[in-house]
Motif scaffolding. Sequence first.
Motif, mmCIF file in Angstrom:
data_model
loop_
_atom_site.group_PDB
_atom_site.id
_atom_site.type_symbol
_atom_site.label_atom_id
_atom_site.label_comp_id
_atom_site.label_asym_id
_atom_site.label_seq_id
_atom_site.Cartn_x
_atom_site.Cartn_y
_atom_site.Cartn_z
ATOM 1 N N GLN A 40 73.540 56.636 114.154
ATOM 2 C CA GLN A 40 74.393 57.099 115.246
ATOM 3 C C GLN A 40 75.183 58.345 114.841
ATOM 4 N N ALA A 41 75.590 58.422 113.563
ATOM 5 C CA ALA A 41 76.401 59.547 113.106
ATOM 6 C C ALA A 41 75.569 60.774 112.762
ATOM 7 N N HIS A 89 82.465 51.667 112.802
ATOM 8 C CA HIS A 89 81.872 52.972 113.084
ATOM 9 C C HIS A 89 81.134 52.954 114.419
ATOM 10 N N LEU A 90 80.353 51.886 114.635
ATOM 11 C CA LEU A 90 79.535 51.810 115.845
ATOM 12 C C LEU A 90 80.394 51.687 117.095
ATOM 13 N N VAL A 91 81.480 50.917 117.002
ATOM 14 C CA VAL A 91 82.360 50.779 118.160
ATOM 15 C C VAL A 91 83.028 52.123 118.480
ATOM 16 N N VAL A 135 72.670 50.633 108.802
ATOM 17 C CA VAL A 135 71.627 51.615 109.109
ATOM 18 C C VAL A 135 71.874 52.223 110.486
ATOM 19 N N LEU A 136 72.235 51.386 111.455
ATOM 20 C CA LEU A 136 72.500 51.882 112.807
ATOM 21 C C LEU A 136 73.687 52.845 112.815
ATOM 22 N N GLY A 176 81.263 43.395 103.782
ATOM 23 C CA GLY A 176 82.230 44.470 103.983
ATOM 24 C C GLY A 176 81.595 45.709 104.581
ATOM 25 N N LEU A 177 80.377 46.055 104.108
ATOM 26 C CA LEU A 177 79.671 47.206 104.672
ATOM 27 C C LEU A 177 79.349 46.980 106.143
ATOM 28 N N ALA A 178 78.969 45.733 106.471
ATOM 29 C CA ALA A 178 78.632 45.433 107.870
ATOM 30 C C ALA A 178 79.863 45.540 108.766
ATOM 31 N N VAL A 179 81.020 45.088 108.275
ATOM 32 C CA VAL A 179 82.257 45.183 109.066
ATOM 33 C C VAL A 179 82.634 46.653 109.265
ATOM 34 N N ASP A 180 82.540 47.460 108.186
ATOM 35 C CA ASP A 180 82.818 48.900 108.325
ATOM 36 C C ASP A 180 81.854 49.545 109.320
#
Length: 420
Positions: free
Chosen positions: A193-194, A29-31, A188-189, A21-25
């Motif tokens: 990025q944020a 965010h990254l997109v 982490v990415l 779930g964290l990876a999907v969120d």
Amino acid sequence: MTVAQQEKRPRKAGFLLSRLGLAVDALEHLVGGLGTAMLALAALFWTAVVAVLSVLGVGVFLIPSALQVTRAIADRERARLTRWGPDVIGAEPLADGRWQALRDPAVRRELSWLLLHATFGFAIGLLGLGLPLYAVQSLSFPLWFELLPPGSTGPGVSFWRIDGIGDALVVGLTGLGWFFVTIAINPVLARLQARPGRRLLAPSAEVDLSLRVSQLSSSRAAALDAHAVELRRIERSLHDGAQNRLVAVNVFLGAARRALARDPATADAVLAQAQDAAELALAELRTVARGILPPVLADRGLAGALAGLAAGSGVPCELEVEIAGRCPASVEAAAYFVVAEALTNVAKHSAATSVAGTVRRERDQLVIVIEDDGRGGADERRGSGLTGIRRRVEAFDGSLTLTSPAGGPTVLRVELPCGS
């Protein structure tokens, strides 16, 4: 299999699901960050063109346009960061004169962010988006490797010549590795990025302090209002319930004393009525006490208390609670009452057939999401209990977001600070 092994398996599955779930969120965010980075790249190019033309003397009049474009993209990034975390407050309007605007510290911070986000943020966004695509490409390779010309190599393993399904399956296994790398790296990415936006687009320390003082004053007023409302509720409950019962007890006891003097045979019946009234008064007092701080929270914890609320809901409810450890007692009580009031609103006003909710801890926030499939159109101004929920939440310096279009669904999201 031992009991410990049986308990460990669900914990591992829950951990993997939470990481997924964290990876999907993080991918979302990254997109989103990649989108603003592309805009920042275009704005950076225009700013560079204006800077070169200004050296030649013809681009001075274009400086306001470059600053306005930068401000628009920075505001878009502020809105994106606010959706995924703490609010990023916007800057003051640009000054009228071009040189006054360039001397504004907020403008210089936005220009620094533009450079970082257009380069560093863009690269991180591409990497974060490329990892899952690479994983899917490798995982699906055994399904389409036959379309490649003979002697071709697989994705990511240019040294590995594909001669059959066995070699394709090996490439598929590397895709599984890329999948786990994506789960581990993308959160982490997303934070990396944020980070420039949260540091450079936030207001300066002086402005942030004044805003914080204003927010705390508002929170204090909300806390006092919520406290006053709660005192009135308790006073009304005591006056309308327990006090009336105790008055009845007093009346019955007086009647029993007179009956003992005049007709002792009827005194027993009057005393029985006094006992019934006393038991009702005790029940009323227990109800009031539970309204102040439900004992079930101390007995079963927040997860158990919320499970009881879901089981007793008037509308079929599925509630997932993911909380490691305990939150402060005041926060747990607030969360309990928020969920209880939300479920009561659904049963009274929504005409829903089902309601789903999640309660989970995200770093130092307790996040509550309640969604129903009712008719929508919920409005705080119509006295549906939402105002009381908002007051209770704001008393903790939390936030409430309500989405309820006509026709539904209605989604209530509450965030309560609960410590690190």
